[in-house]
Motif scaffolding. Structure first.
Motif, short mmCIF file in Angstrom:
data_model
loop_
_atom_site.label_atom_id
_atom_site.label_comp_id
_atom_site.label_asym_id
_atom_site.label_seq_id
_atom_site.Cartn_x
_atom_site.Cartn_y
_atom_site.Cartn_z
N TYR A 18 32.78 27.04 44.07
CA TYR A 18 33.13 28.33 43.48
C TYR A 18 32.89 29.43 44.52
O TYR A 18 32.10 29.27 45.45
CB TYR A 18 32.34 28.61 42.20
N ASP A 20 31.71 33.35 44.90
CA ASP A 20 31.01 34.46 44.26
C ASP A 20 31.21 35.66 45.16
O ASP A 20 30.64 35.73 46.25
CB ASP A 20 29.53 34.13 44.08
N THR A 27 30.01 40.49 35.14
CA THR A 27 30.67 39.33 35.75
C THR A 27 32.07 39.17 35.18
O THR A 27 32.28 39.23 33.97
CB THR A 27 29.85 38.05 35.47
N ARG A 53 31.35 41.88 39.44
CA ARG A 53 31.09 40.69 40.24
C ARG A 53 32.13 39.64 39.85
O ARG A 53 32.15 39.17 38.71
CB ARG A 53 29.69 40.18 39.92
N LEU A 55 33.61 35.99 39.99
CA LEU A 55 33.24 34.59 40.21
C LEU A 55 34.50 33.77 40.00
O LEU A 55 35.14 33.87 38.95
CB LEU A 55 32.16 34.18 39.20
N LEU A 87 24.68 29.19 36.20
CA LEU A 87 24.51 30.41 37.00
C LEU A 87 23.90 31.56 36.20
O LEU A 87 23.66 32.62 36.75
CB LEU A 87 25.86 30.83 37.59
#
Length: 185
Positions: A18, A20, A27, A53, A55, A87
């Motif tokens: 993944y 990030d 998120t 953020r 992801l 996570l």
């Protein structure tokens, strides 16, 4: 800006990759479609930098995540839920593109505690016969090729007029010695 270095995590008996993209704020989990990868969302992450953020996982059998196993919506959703739990990034806004959109809907239905908001882009609702679009049979496509151009030629030789979309999901794998190969994922 190039995507960040992929991270790897073992979930449900397999390795998942993944990206990030980091940053402050809530998120946003971005789920790609078939033949996609987490890198698909690099431009979106750049546009949202400083606000959230992003992801972006490589779903099972895509990108740098392990191949094999069962490829059903239920398995993809279980993988995605396991990733969010591992996570500790819940609840998250979930963006799904194409097949990722269907997975986003199912994730929200089956795990509403994990989903804060839902965004679905470019997904068909025609997923049941007789409306289902024909399935692209890729069983005879090469798994590796000596170069991107050789992979393009091999895919286009199978009645695909422009392999660009499929090459976006190909990944370069260094091998022992000076040679390397590219494979679709």
């Amino acid at each position: 800006m190039p995507p960040p270095t992929p991270h790897a995590l073992h979930l449900r008996g397999r390795l998942f990759s993944y990206l990030d993209f980091g940053g402050p704020g809530p998120t946003l989990l971005a789920l790609h479609g078939h033949f996609g990868r987490g890198t698909t969302f690099a431009p979106l992450a750049d546009a949202l930098a400083g606000r959230c953020r992003v992801l972006a996982p490589d779903l099972r059998g895509h990108g740098l995540s392990d191949n094999g196993g069962i490829f059903t919506p239920e398995e993809y959703v279980a993988d995605t839920a396991a990733l969010l739990h591992a996570l500790e990034l819940t609840p998250a806004a979930v963006l799904g593109h194409s097949m990722g959109g269907a997975l986003a809907f199912l994730l929200a239905e089956r795990h509403p505690e994990l989903v804060q908001a839902l965004i679905v882009a470019d997904m068909t609702v025609k997923n049941q016969p007789p409306e289902t679009q024909p399935i692209l049979d890729i069983t005879d496509w090469p798994r590796r090729a000596p170069s991107r151009e050789a992979l393009r030629e091999a895919v286009e030789a199978r009645s695909i007029p422009d392999a660009t979309y499929f090459l976006d999901s190909a990944h370069h794998f260094p091998t022992a010695g000076a040679s390397s190969s590219t494979r679709p994922t």
